[in-house]
Design a protein around this motif. Structure first.
Motif, PDB file in Angstrom:
ATOM      1  N   PRO A 154       0.815  -1.222   0.000  1.00 21.37           N
ATOM      2  CA  PRO A 154       0.000   0.000   0.000  1.00 21.37           C
ATOM      3  C   PRO A 154       0.844   1.266   0.000  1.00 21.37           C
ATOM      4  O   PRO A 154       1.977   1.277   0.494  1.00 21.37           O
TER       5      PRO A 154
ATOM      6  N   ARG B 233       1.663  -1.901   7.266  1.00 18.32           N
ATOM      7  CA  ARG B 233       0.991  -2.561   6.142  1.00 18.32           C
ATOM      8  C   ARG B 233      -0.296  -3.249   6.591  1.00 18.32           C
ATOM      9  O   ARG B 233      -1.321  -3.157   5.899  1.00 18.32           O
TER      10      ARG B 233
ATOM     11  N   THR C 225      -7.260   5.766   2.672  1.00 20.48           N
ATOM     12  CA  THR C 225      -5.903   6.301   2.700  1.00 20.48           C
ATOM     13  C   THR C 225      -5.843   7.659   3.372  1.00 20.48           C
ATOM     14  O   THR C 225      -4.904   7.951   4.123  1.00 20.48           O
TER      15      THR C 225
ATOM     16  N   GLU D   6      -2.940  -0.618   7.067  1.00 19.05           N
ATOM     17  CA  GLU D   6      -3.389  -0.015   5.816  1.00 19.05           C
ATOM     18  C   GLU D   6      -4.198  -0.992   4.970  1.00 19.05           C
ATOM     19  O   GLU D   6      -5.133  -0.591   4.268  1.00 19.05           O
ATOM     20  N   GLU D   7      -3.855  -2.279   5.039  1.00 24.05           N
ATOM     21  CA  GLU D   7      -4.592  -3.284   4.271  1.00 24.05           C
ATOM     22  C   GLU D   7      -5.814  -3.803   5.017  1.00 24.05           C
ATOM     23  O   GLU D   7      -6.674  -4.441   4.412  1.00 24.05           O
TER      24      GLU D   7
ATOM     25  N   ARG E  24      -8.304  -0.069   4.888  1.00 21.80           N
ATOM     26  CA  ARG E  24      -8.438  -0.406   3.469  1.00 21.80           C
ATOM     27  C   ARG E  24      -9.429   0.555   2.810  1.00 21.80           C
ATOM     28  O   ARG E  24     -10.557   0.715   3.272  1.00 21.80           O
TER      29      ARG E  24
END
Length: 245
Positions: A14, A83, A94, A86-87, A91
């Motif tokens: 990401p 990560r 951002t 963010e995933e 998700r």
């Protein structure tokens, strides 16, 4: 071919995680090659506000020390938990994730000023771990094959590990206030409490709650129009997470 495969894999990471991790690695490489000096990077309020060296507000979060065990340990945890946040929780959000970085960075800078700390990258790493652990209360973590415990205990395990290495835990503690939850609301468990402004919330108010600052208005959300769909936030199911040493 190997480099092409590595580059393709990196591009799948990401955007925020990719940018921050790359900035940390490149900054450390520049210091190792003596292109930059740590004295050009550290946080110094006098130089920031009197000499207008405003880049120090950012660069102090990018340097984890010279190449060595401490650097690789910190960069591994930054990459991994940044990560996963963010995933997972962020998700498709951002802007919220960037806002979390900015809010946490401002708060840690203020606390770092009071504590006379010069580099705050480790504090940011601690914040990412803390926020992830609170958003994943049922995940079991295997800590370097030595201990297995629930995710919310991970930040404290990292503090203990820092003590064993002879490091100060002040920087680790500094990363906790930005991720600290507000008191539980009536009718909700601590795991359902809002992590201001990015943690588990007892409500999910559709698109109107996608921007970070609006989440601060959570006490007033029940007064929003009925068109806003409110749904309970379900905790994640059980998973197994293993940290490789």
């Amino acid at each position: 071919m190997a480099w092409q495969g590595l580059a393709a894999e990196f591009l799948q990471v990401p955007a925020v995680t990719r940018a921050y991790t790359a900035a940390c690695v490149l900054t450390t490489a520049a210091v190792q090659l003596e292109l930059l000096s740590p004295f050009q990077l550290y946080f110094n309020p006098h130089l920031v506000f009197r000499k207008f060296q405003v880049w120090r507000l950012v660069t102090n979060f990018l340097f984890f020390g010279p190449l060595g065990f401490s650097f690789f340990f910190n960069i591994l945890f930054v990459f991994r938990y940044c990560r996963m946040l963010e995933e997972g929780s962020f998700r498709g959000r951002t802007a919220d994730f960037v806002f979390m970085f900015l809010f946490g960075g401002v708060l840690m800078t203020l606390l770092g000023f009071l504590g006379s700390l010069f580099f705050l990258g480790q504090a940011l790493m601690a914040m990412l771990v803390y926020v992830w652990s609170r958003r994943s209360p049922r995940v079991r973590v295997n800590f370097f094959g030595l201990f297995t415990f629930q995710a919310p205990f991970l930040p404290w395990a990292l503090m203990g590990f820092s003590l064993l290495l002879g490091n100060s835990i002040l920087v680790d503690l500094l990363g906790e206030p930005p991720g600290t939850s507000s008191p539980p609301q009536a009718g909700h468990s601590p795991q359902d409490t809002l992590l201001m402004p990015w943690g588990p919330s007892p409500i999910r108010a559709g698109a109107l709650c996608t921007s970070g600052p609006l989440i601060w208005l959570h006490p007033h959300l029940p007064a929003l129009p009925a068109a806003v769909l409110l749904q309970p936030l379900k905790p994640p199911g059980p998973h197994n997470l293993h940290l490789q040493g």
